[in-house]
Design a protein around this motif. Structure first.
Motif, PDB file in Angstrom:
ATOM      1  N   ALA A   1      18.860  15.121  41.030  1.00 50.62           N
ATOM      2  CA  ALA A   1      20.546  15.077  41.166  1.00 50.62           C
ATOM      3  C   ALA A   1      20.788  14.280  41.235  1.00 50.62           C
TER       4      ALA A   1
ATOM      5  N   ALA B   1      23.193  21.094  41.985  1.00 47.44           N
ATOM      6  CA  ALA B   1      22.157  22.216  42.657  1.00 47.44           C
ATOM      7  C   ALA B   1      21.515  22.856  41.730  1.00 47.44           C
TER       8      ALA B   1
ATOM      9  N   PHE C   1      17.409  23.298  42.778  1.00 42.84           N
ATOM     10  CA  PHE C   1      16.981  23.313  44.307  1.00 42.84           C
ATOM     11  C   PHE C   1      17.536  24.888  44.596  1.00 42.84           C
TER      12      PHE C   1
ATOM     13  N   LEU D   1      19.756  21.234  48.187  1.00 44.61           N
ATOM     14  CA  LEU D   1      19.819  20.163  47.786  1.00 44.61           C
ATOM     15  C   LEU D   1      20.493  19.011  48.551  1.00 44.61           C
TER      16      LEU D   1
END
Length: 349
Positions: A290, A305, A310, A316
């Motif tokens: 990320a 995300a 995530f 996230l």
């Protein structure tokens, strides 16, 4: 060294009650980082009252007046000796290049004598590894402090009586303050100005110098923490495969199958080799993915995300805040923000 005042506000009393400028003494050493000294002079020097009067007087001093070596290809002539410390309301100790070499945790006799000139009630602050000087003098014992992330292990080994917080940009223990690094020295100076004279004055200084009046998060967002790969690994193939499929849900069973192991055996081997559990490792890798996408792409947070595994932007944000102390949006603003626009009429420094 003389004992500090208990209130931690001696310098503020001097500002409010004496009718003179608050005196800031910057104690430099050979190997000084010129930018750190400049930060103190620029920020405190830019503070003005509502009538435009300077609020601080800043002087630089050394253990001996004269030429002081820097970590660059020039020297700085320092006119003042340690006597300037006795007249200071705030003393700031910036870093020296020598601090980054493993030290003994002991003060030289001249440094101990110089610090002994500081009056009780004087505010003392360090920038970056200047915290080593304060710690060696016993000033940080039993207090919360910080220093540059690259020197954390050496600091903890040398000064076990200091409550080191390696994740913050600066600490404020009343009359003793510490900053983590060069830029966080700016944060700390603005904090002290804000503490002395309020947010309006501090914000004006920030505008004059075109820096943010406050930054979110701590040092964690500036440190890359790749998980080291073991030399001999029976779970390495599963890790390599997982890194190629971070965008999808990954179960322990899937990873174990990649190594032809039971879940129990895989989990035990993984922890032995990586030092953390498979799920902890996956979370770390997803945060790193990320971070990379936030820095290098313009993808919206919900897409990042998904790409990092995530699933949702909320997930996230939760993991990002836990790992780095900032939101994904704030992180992107720091490391990828759009070209800053200077406010009209603000071109100083």
């Amino acid at each position: 060294m003389a004992e500090m005042g208990e209130s931690g506000r001696g310098s503020e009393r001097a500002v409010a009650g004496s009718g003179r400028r608050h005196r800031v003494a910057v104690l430099v050493r050979h190997g000084m980082l010129p930018i750190e000294v400049g930060i103190v002079h620029r920020l405190f020097g830019a503070a003005r009252s509502v009538t435009g009067e300077r609020l601080y007087e800043v002087v630089t001093c050394a253990l001996e007046p004269g030429e002081v070596r820097t970590d660059a290809d020039f020297t700085v002539h320092v006119a003042h000796g340690p006597q300037a410390l006795a007249a200071a309301d705030t003393v700031v100790v910036p870093a020296s290049g020598a601090d980054y070499e493993p030290g003994t945790g002991r003060l030289s006799a001249p440094m101990a004598e110089a610090l002994g000139r500081i009056r009780p009630g004087t505010r003392i602050a360090s920038i970056c590894t200047g915290a080593f000087v304060l710690a060696a003098a016993g000033i940080l014992d039993g207090r919360r402090a910080t220093t540059h992330w690259s020197s954390v292990e050496d600091f903890r080994r040398l000064f076990p009586d200091v409550e080191l917080d390696a994740d913050v940009l600066y600490t404020d223990e009343g009359e003793v303050l510490t900053a983590a690094g060069v830029a966080s020295g700016m944060d700390l100076c603005l904090h002290m100005i804000r503490r002395d004279h309020g947010a309006t004055v501090a914000n004006d200084v920030a505008r004059r110098t075109v820096v943010p009046p406050h930054r979110e998060g701590g040092q964690a967002q500036y440190i890359r923490r790749p998980v080291p790969e073991p030399r001999a690994s029976s779970t390495g193939a599963a890790r390599a495969w997982a890194l190629e499929h971070l965008d999808r849900p990954l179960s322990l069973r899937e990873l174990a199958v990649r190594e032809s192991m039971s879940v129990r055996t895989f989990t035990r081997r993984f922890r032995e080799e990586a030092g953390i559990s498979p799920n902890q490792w996956l979370t770390q890798q997803r945060v790193e993915r990320a971070r990379q996408l936030l820095e290098e792409t313009e993808l919206p947070v919900d897409r990042i995300a998904t790409a990092a595994g995530f699933g949702t932007a909320a997930s996230l944000r939760r993991h990002f805040q836990s790992a780095l102390g900032v939101s994904p949006r704030a992180y992107r603003g720091t490391f990828r923000g759009s070209e800053p626009r200077m406010p009209r009429g603000e071109g100083e420094g």
